[in-house]
Design an enzyme around this catalytic site. Structure first.
Site, PDB file in Angstrom:
ATOM      1  N   SER A  65       0.834  -1.206   0.000  1.00  0.00           N
ATOM      2  CA  SER A  65       0.000   0.000   0.000  1.00  0.00           C
ATOM      3  C   SER A  65       0.864   1.250   0.000  1.00  0.00           C
ATOM      4  CB  SER A  65      -0.918   0.021   1.225  1.00  0.00           C
ATOM      5  OG  SER A  65      -1.517   1.301   1.316  1.00  0.00           O
ATOM      6  N   GLY A 124     -14.269   7.943   7.942  1.00  0.00           N
ATOM      7  CA  GLY A 124     -15.628   7.414   7.962  1.00  0.00           C
ATOM      8  C   GLY A 124     -16.271   7.447   6.592  1.00  0.00           C
ATOM      9  N   ASP A 172     -22.245   0.206   3.316  1.00  0.00           N
ATOM     10  CA  ASP A 172     -21.003   0.693   2.703  1.00  0.00           C
ATOM     11  C   ASP A 172     -20.644  -0.130   1.479  1.00  0.00           C
ATOM     12  OD1 ASP A 172     -21.113   2.228   4.930  1.00  0.00           O
ATOM     13  OD2 ASP A 172     -19.425   1.286   5.946  1.00  0.00           O
ATOM     14  N   TYR A 222     -19.522   0.925  18.106  1.00  0.00           N
ATOM     15  CA  TYR A 222     -20.438   0.525  17.036  1.00  0.00           C
ATOM     16  C   TYR A 222     -21.116  -0.795  17.401  1.00  0.00           C
ATOM     17  CZ  TYR A 222     -22.157  -0.540  12.361  1.00  0.00           C
ATOM     18  OH  TYR A 222     -22.966  -0.832  11.293  1.00  0.00           O
TER      19      TYR A 222
END
Ligand code: GLA
EC number: 2.7.1.6
Length: 385
Positions: A65, A124, A172, A222
């Site tokens: 990455s 987010g 999502d 969450y």
């Protein structure tokens, strides 16, 4: 892209043979409703994650990455796809490949993949679901898998829930997998029926406002909220024949309060129920170009997320209050899981610069560090480039 191609060659000593992109997402309204059988109204955005790929002859997967260069190339084998803490971000692509194999798909050889995301870290805007769907379409193309888009969406959610351990809903992955340029999606998370709605705001635009607050504890909080909703539902089910909070309406609230008989659990349930109704109203308001109503629903959503659901915090509240106070703003609310991350606002385009100026200065004055505000562009879902 030229830089990424060169980086790929640096890291893997060969050229990438295919390029992919998966977006991030914003949610216009319908927050913390997707695991309660309610509606959500998200859209994919132009920020997201790029993936450059080449095939290998062995069964190893080498991932790198550009966002975490100090982690170097992380290597795992297609025959040993288990979660490892030290593999860090690479657990997302690993989980996707693991569950594809578990679902019976043949992944015959390894891959080299370079990832680069321009979604701000911890904002987010769903960088993790973006990596999941990106890996999903890379695998679909690289291995010629006969898998439907919606199955990749569900698989991404399963990775999040069981491989990573965050009990998230499907919003999502759905938004990122199914996104369409200049459209939001009204999704019924109970049936997975959905509808594209033109995200056209006339003289107005959607602003994305980043609190730049790290989403610490977000995952545990969450899961706690989700559990509270399940506890409330369990109590409600002793008296009412329902499968989810999404089946209830504002007319049921008095009865629900009596049955639940616990202040916190009732507030959580009230948010889920009223937010679902707001989402349906907001969709109609957008369709009829009633932006005033749409904006008021955004404000009411934030209020409920703050007071009943307790997932905002001083940073999001400050940002949203500053936005709402500006004359060019029709409404504002946090977007995504909360506890930091981003908020959105509906702002008159011609006054955008003034809005940015006013909100930024109010924010830094109270919080002590800056916000980043930019205009959202709504784009297509995950794709090969
Ligand atoms: C996170 C989750 C979604 C959804 C939102 C809150 O983004 O991944 O499934 O629950 O929070 O609406």
């Amino acid at each position: 892209m030229e830089h990424l191609k060169a980086q790929f060659e640096n890291v893997f000593n060969e050229k990438a043979t295919a390029h992919y992109f998966a977006p991030g997402r914003i949610n216009l309204i319908g927050e913390h409703t997707d695991y309660n059988g309610g509606h959500v109204f998200p859209a994919a955005i132009t920020l997201g994650t790029y993936g450059l790929v080449s095939s290998r002859k062995d069964r190893e997967v080498h991932v790198y990455s550009e966002n975490f260069p100090d982690k170097g190339v992380i290597v795992f084998n297609l025959d040993d796809l288990v979660y490892k803490k030290e593999d860090d971000w690479a657990n997302y692509p690993k989980g996707v490949l693991a569950y594809l194999i578990e679902s019976g798909y043949q992944l015959d050889k390894g891959l080299n993949i370079l990832f680069y995301g321009n979604i701000p870290n911890g904002a987010g805007l769903s960088s993790s679901a973006s990596i999941e769907l990106l890996t999903g379409i890379i695998a679909k193309e690289s291995y010629h898998l006969a898998i439907e888009r919606l199955d990749l969406v569900k698989l991404g959610q399963k990775v999040e829930n069981h491989f990573i351990g965050v009990n998230s809903g499907i919003m999502d992955q759905f938004a990122i997998g199914m996104g369409k340029k200049e459209h939001a999606m009204l999704l019924d998370t109970n049936t997975l029926k959905f509808e594209y709605v033109p995200a056209v705001f006339g003289e107005y635009v959607i602003a994305i406002m980043n609190t730049n607050k790290r989403r610490e504890l977000a995952d545990s909080k969450y899961n706690e909220r989700r559990q509270e909703c399940e506890d409330a539902l369990e109590k409600i089910q002793t008296k009412k024949d329902v499968h989810s909070l999404g089946e209830l309406t504002e007319d049921d609230l008095i009865e629900v309060e009596e049955i639940v008989a616990d202040e916190t659990l009732f507030r959580r349930a009230r948010h889920a129920i009223t937010e679902n109704e707001r989402t349906l109203k907001a969709k109609s308001a957008l369709e009829t170009n009633d932006l005033d109503t749409f904006g008021q629903l955004l404000n009411a959503s934030h209020h409920s997320l703050k007071e009943d659901y307790a997932v905002t915090g001083i940073e999001l509240d400050t940002l949203v209050a500053a936005a709402q106070a500006h004359e060019a703003c029709l409404g504002a609310r946090m977007t995504g899981a909360g506890f930091g991350g981003c908020a959105i606002a509906l702002v008159k385009q011609t006054e955008f610069d003034d809005f940015v100026e006013a909100v930024s200065s109010a924010y830094v004055k109270k919080i002590g560090y800056n916000t980043d505000i930019y205009q959202a562009s709504i784009d297509d879902g995950a794709r090969k480039l």
